[in-house]
Design an enzyme around this catalytic site. Structure first.
Site: not given
Ligand code: GLY
Length: 585
Positions: A393, A411, A413, A433, A462, A484-485
């Site tokens: 991302t 992103t 992912n 996700d 998200s 960063g997730g």
């Protein structure tokens, strides 16, 4: 008896104005710079420069955001690209309007809630779930439609062909591989080498080499088609057929109709007043904006000892403790309630009710970390019974000379997405996700809830949190976001609070150490490369936090806008953790 009654009183006196420990290592070339007219802060220097080139040529923030997105997809294909999706939060200075565009990937029509149950990945490697690698892992890309929409809705009239020129140049002439992209290829090289396009990027047996020139002729052809005919060049015709072919060859279920029916969705941005500022941020299907606003509301309701006394003061252990506790409740809400708002009923008003933040604040103890469950507040009428360390991302910020502001998070992912390409585009693995199964964690340790199971056309939840903060006069003073997730929102919030509450410059706010807590697992993470002072870590440990040190949490980008009698000064800062560099005038 509640655990915190046992706390020794001396912890209440923990020092609150400790100096910030040495910041993250600063890149050789400056990661922060002050500009007077316009600025772009992206996590790859070539992408910032592409945006600045368009601004210098007379484009506005929307044109520059589109150019930056296209160039990022070429220069940083691990983290973004036409095969992915994202969010735009846009502030238009002429009418002070705020618009949020959701161009996140959508599940194909044949997606089902059970599609990942007992399904092995199509090929082995470090990403080892069918939702993370191969064709089933991909959602229908939204990035081409998103770029077209931002230019059509807000652009200056500059043609797409001009806006795409820097990206096409980078793809044809080559762009130097950054240290971050090289590092990400060390983890996923085996899977990347299976793809006929990505295989050509490697010079030998090892990973991509920092500084090597990456030429991408297939992507350049796709970019040229996009520049000439817009998004329909991707969603219909020969490129669409190639996307479906590549997706199916990798085990996917895309159809031409999935591509042709993809639409950008405009949603009302979340907006709330906290700490004397208006915070504008991402609505569902992001849980990031909600987490940010709920955390700020809880913090406001917690009595004073954690607050800075003077501007420029470093965040104290008392602050970091309060911040950690404020995140636990909203991360549990995410698990229980969040899904695509176009498909499931989300009780957002009830979740954001001020009494709820006050109830959470009442569970706070200044000297003891409480179990996350103490902040869990299930709503009376639960909605949605169903069915429903590096990352892929990237966030960037643009401010133009007219005062327009763009916050974009994009992103694919995980790094290099699902590790196959179509028409030169790295295809995303955004399906991870979704909840693979209820109660099962995704690659970022986020536990899946029923509202977030996959379904036809649904968009996965998200954490992306593009955010713009306005001052009491309604002027933008900060644009910020992160990659960063699950750590996106906690990084975004800390950079923002460093500027808004602690009075730091954009650069100092960016480089300061950060922490992360996501309720489950019940651990407080800090960064090895941007360490907190030992006495702060000790004060957090004494409060009962289970501390974990990790190499990397998230990568943020920000522009702080400082208004003065001579006009605004733009403190643009790229995260030194990833090696970005801002550009502007
Ligand atoms: N793929 C990262 C996010 O959307 O949160």
């Amino acid at each position: 008896m509640r655990r915190w009654f046992l706390v020794p009183l001396l912890l209440l006196t923990t020092a609150r104005a400790q100096p910030v420990a040495p910041a993250a290592p600063r890149a050789a070339e400056s990661f922060a710079h002050v500009y007077e007219r316009f600025a772009v802060a992206a996590d790859h220097p070539a992408a910032s420069e592409a945006g600045a080139e368009i601004l210098a040529a007379g484009g506005n923030a929307a044109d520059a955001a589109a150019a930056t997105l296209l160039a990022l997809g070429v220069a940083s294909p691990a983290s973004s690209g036409l095969g992915g999706g994202g969010f735009l939060l846009y502030y238009r200075a002429s009418d002070r309007s705020v618009t949020f565009l959701d161009f996140r990937e959508a599940a194909p029509a044949a997606a089902t809630p059970e599609m990942f149950v007992d399904r092995p990945p199509p090929f082995p490697g470090r990403a080892n779930a069918a939702s993370q690698v191969g064709g089933l892992a991909s959602g229908v890309p939204g990035e081409p439609a998103g770029i077209e929409a931002m230019v059509e809705r807000f652009g200056s009239g500059m043609p797409l062909g001009r806006i795409a020129a820097p990206a096409i140049r980078l793809a044809e002439e080559g762009s130097p591989v950054s240290a971050a992209v090289a590092r990400m290829s060390t983890y996923f090289g085996d899977q990347m080498r299976r793809d006929p396009v990505m295989r050509t990027w490697f010079e030998g047996e090892g990973p991509l080499r920092e500084g090597q020139l990456l030429r991408q002729p297939a992507l350049a052809r796709t970019l040229r088609a996009f520049a000439a005919r817009g998004a329909r060049a991707i969603y219909t015709g020969p490129i669409a057929r190639e996307i479906v072919r590549a997706n199916r060859a990798a085990g996917g279920i895309f159809t031409l109709e999935d591509l042709a029916s993809y639409r950008v969705v405009e949603r009302p941005a979340l907006s709330a007043e906290h700490f004397g500022h208006r915070w504008l941020t991402a609505p569902p299907p992001s849980a990031g904006g909600y987490t940010l606003l709920q955390s700020l509301a809880v913090l406001e309701a917690i009595p004073a000892p954690w607050r800075p006394v003077t501007r420029g003061e470093a965040p104290s252990a008392a602050f970091l403790h309060a911040l950690t506790e404020s995140w636990k409740g909203p991360y549990l809400d995410r698990e229980r309630y969040f899904g695509d708002p176009s498909h499931v009923a989300l009780p957002l008003d009830a979740m954001l009710d001020p009494t709820r933040a006050r109830a959470r604040a009442a569970s706070f103890h200044p000297a003891l970390a409480m179990p996350p469950e103490d902040f869990d507040l299930p709503l009376a009428a639960p909605a949605n019974p169903g069915p429903g360390e590096e990352n892929g991302t990237s966030h960037f910020c643009v401010v133009d000379a007219e005062g327009n502001v763009a916050a974009v998070t994009t992103t694919v992912n995980l790094p290099f997405g699902a590790r196959y390409t179509a028409a030169g585009m790295v295809m995303n693995d955004e399906m991870d996700d979704f909840a693979r199964e209820v109660g099962v964690a995704n690659a970022f340790g986020l536990i899946g809830g029923a509202p977030n199971l996959p379904g036809p056309g649904k968009r996965p939840v998200s954490t992306m949190t593009p955010t713009i903060v306005l001052d009491g006069e309604g002027r933008p003073v900060l644009v910020v976001g992160a990659a960063g997730g699950s750590r996106i929102v906690t990084a975004t919030q800390q950079v923002a609070m460093n500027v808004i509450l602690f009075g730091m410059s954009g650069g100092d706010a960016m480089a300061a150490p950060r922490i992360h807590h996501q309720a489950r697992p019940n651990e407080l993470r800090s960064e090895r490369d941007a360490p907190l002072a030992p006495e702060i870590l000790e004060a957090l440990r004494q409060r009962g936090h289970a501390l974990e040190t990790v190499d990397h949490l998230a990568t943020a980008q920000a522009i702080a806008i400082v208004h003065g009698p001579e006009g605004a000064r733009l403190q643009a800062a790229c995260d030194p953790r990833k090696g970005g560099r801002p550009a502007g005038r």
